[in-house]
Design a protein around this motif. Structure first.
Motif, PDB file in Angstrom:
ATOM      1  N   LEU A 116      49.527  40.425  90.723  1.00 51.48           N
ATOM      2  CA  LEU A 116      50.983  40.492  90.684  1.00 51.48           C
ATOM      3  C   LEU A 116      51.541  41.526  91.659  1.00 51.48           C
ATOM      4  O   LEU A 116      52.663  41.374  92.149  1.00 51.48           O
ATOM      5  CB  LEU A 116      51.454  40.811  89.259  1.00 51.48           C
ATOM      6  CG  LEU A 116      51.175  39.727  88.226  1.00 51.48           C
ATOM      7  CD1 LEU A 116      51.556  40.201  86.823  1.00 51.48           C
ATOM      8  CD2 LEU A 116      51.913  38.438  88.554  1.00 51.48           C
ATOM      9  N   THR A 123      55.935  37.419  89.356  1.00 53.01           N
ATOM     10  CA  THR A 123      56.581  37.900  88.130  1.00 53.01           C
ATOM     11  C   THR A 123      57.882  37.151  87.850  1.00 53.01           C
ATOM     12  O   THR A 123      58.379  37.175  86.723  1.00 53.01           O
ATOM     13  CB  THR A 123      56.882  39.404  88.210  1.00 53.01           C
ATOM     14  OG1 THR A 123      57.839  39.659  89.255  1.00 53.01           O
ATOM     15  CG2 THR A 123      55.613  40.195  88.490  1.00 53.01           C
ATOM     16  N   GLN A 170      52.417  41.644  82.759  1.00 54.52           N
ATOM     17  CA  GLN A 170      53.518  40.973  83.437  1.00 54.52           C
ATOM     18  C   GLN A 170      54.815  41.775  83.332  1.00 54.52           C
ATOM     19  O   GLN A 170      55.554  41.915  84.320  1.00 54.52           O
ATOM     20  CB  GLN A 170      53.706  39.574  82.855  1.00 54.52           C
ATOM     21  CG  GLN A 170      54.615  38.677  83.684  1.00 54.52           C
ATOM     22  CD  GLN A 170      54.615  37.244  83.171  1.00 54.52           C
ATOM     23  OE1 GLN A 170      55.109  36.978  82.080  1.00 54.52           O
ATOM     24  NE2 GLN A 170      54.058  36.330  83.946  1.00 54.52           N
ATOM     25  N   ARG A 174      56.737  43.394  86.521  1.00 49.30           N
ATOM     26  CA  ARG A 174      58.128  43.011  86.764  1.00 49.30           C
ATOM     27  C   ARG A 174      59.004  44.261  86.916  1.00 49.30           C
ATOM     28  O   ARG A 174      59.886  44.310  87.776  1.00 49.30           O
ATOM     29  CB  ARG A 174      58.645  42.127  85.635  1.00 49.30           C
ATOM     30  CG  ARG A 174      60.038  41.556  85.912  1.00 49.30           C
ATOM     31  CD  ARG A 174      60.508  40.650  84.779  1.00 49.30           C
ATOM     32  NE  ARG A 174      59.667  39.468  84.663  1.00 49.30           N
ATOM     33  CZ  ARG A 174      58.910  39.189  83.618  1.00 49.30           C
ATOM     34  NH1 ARG A 174      58.880  40.010  82.578  1.00 49.30           N
ATOM     35  NH2 ARG A 174      58.180  38.088  83.598  1.00 49.30           N
TER      36      ARG A 174
END
Length: 256
Positions: A116, A123, A170, A174
């Motif tokens: 990510l 994200t 996640q 983010r």
């Protein structure tokens, strides 16, 4: 329609993910493939952000007309699923060996964090509830489930524990992505933003009205030179997430 995984036509998307769809005869030269289209889209997303991924832009990148791309991929929703699945398929999956469960789950978290961070636009689109069920997603899921092998948990609890862990990763990534976009959008670092807004902030941080916020906020700012520190948030949050899982993984058999 929002850019999210699972928003395309399911049967068509699954057929594409598993290589069960041949392009229409009117398509471009056979040198073009779904894989090349996906690679071009991934490059656009990594270099310019998700908004840059359009069928027209992908067509230009591979040197064909937009209509030619449509003979391979029906639209952007399906393309997004293909992009996510391709990245999942390329993840390195080393063997676990004889290591404690916390080491295995930490590795799962770190691998997802690395993915990510390398592709921050993920994200914005990767939905845990409707993942593209292609070979990449399935290989990733199978591997991450194997990190729980040997633990006395039900199948349902294993899935819930993995979802809990990935949800933390996640959410953290983010937040990092949003923080980096704030710097880019304002063209100011956090330190510069706080310095520039010092006169107004002095009005908000009234020690008589908000004694805890002023005391703790000052302590945090002094400790990490920012209101939020990504590395500290990661280490603290991951440890607390694993501590939470320990409550069901390490509880006595009598309590199960």
């Amino acid at each position: 329609m929002a850019d999210r995984t699972g928003s395309g036509e399911p049967s068509r998307t699954l057929a594409l993910l598993w290589g069960q769809v041949a392009p229409a005869r009117k398509g471009p030269a056979r040198s073009l493939t779904v894989e090349k289209i996906v690679d071009a889209a991934l490059t656009l997303a990594d270099e310019q952000g998700l908004a840059a991924v359009t069928v027209r832009a992908v067509a230009q990148a591979v040197g064909v007309s937009p209509m030619s791309v449509y003979t391979y991929v029906p639209g952007k929703p399906e393309l997004l699923d293909l992009m996510v699945d391709a990245l999942y398929l390329r993840m390195v999956r080393p063997k676990w060996g004889e290591v404690p469960w916390r080491v295995r789950l930490t590795a799962v978290a770190e691998m997802n964090r690395a993915l990510l961070r390398e592709h921050p636009w993920l994200t914005e689109i990767a939905a845990l509830s409707r993942p593209p069920l292609g070979p990449g997603v399935m290989a990733k899921y199978e591997y991450e489930l194997s990190a729980f092998d040997g633990l006395v948990l039900s199948d349902v609890d294993v899935d819930a524990a993995l979802t809990f862990l990935l949800g933390f990763v996640q959410g953290h990534c983010r937040s990092v992505h949003d923080a980096e976009r704030s710097v880019t959008d304002t063209m100011m670092s956090d330190a510069e933003w706080w310095e520039a807004n010092q006169p107004l902030l002095a009005l908000a941080f009234d020690p008589e009205a908000y004694p805890r916020a002023v005391r703790i906020g000052a302590a945090v700012g002094e400790a990490q030179q920012s209101a939020w520190d990504a590395a500290r948030a990661w280490s603290f949050g991951l440890e607390r997430t694993l501590d939470g899982l320990a409550a069901i993984i390490e509880r006595p058999a009598s309590g199960r």
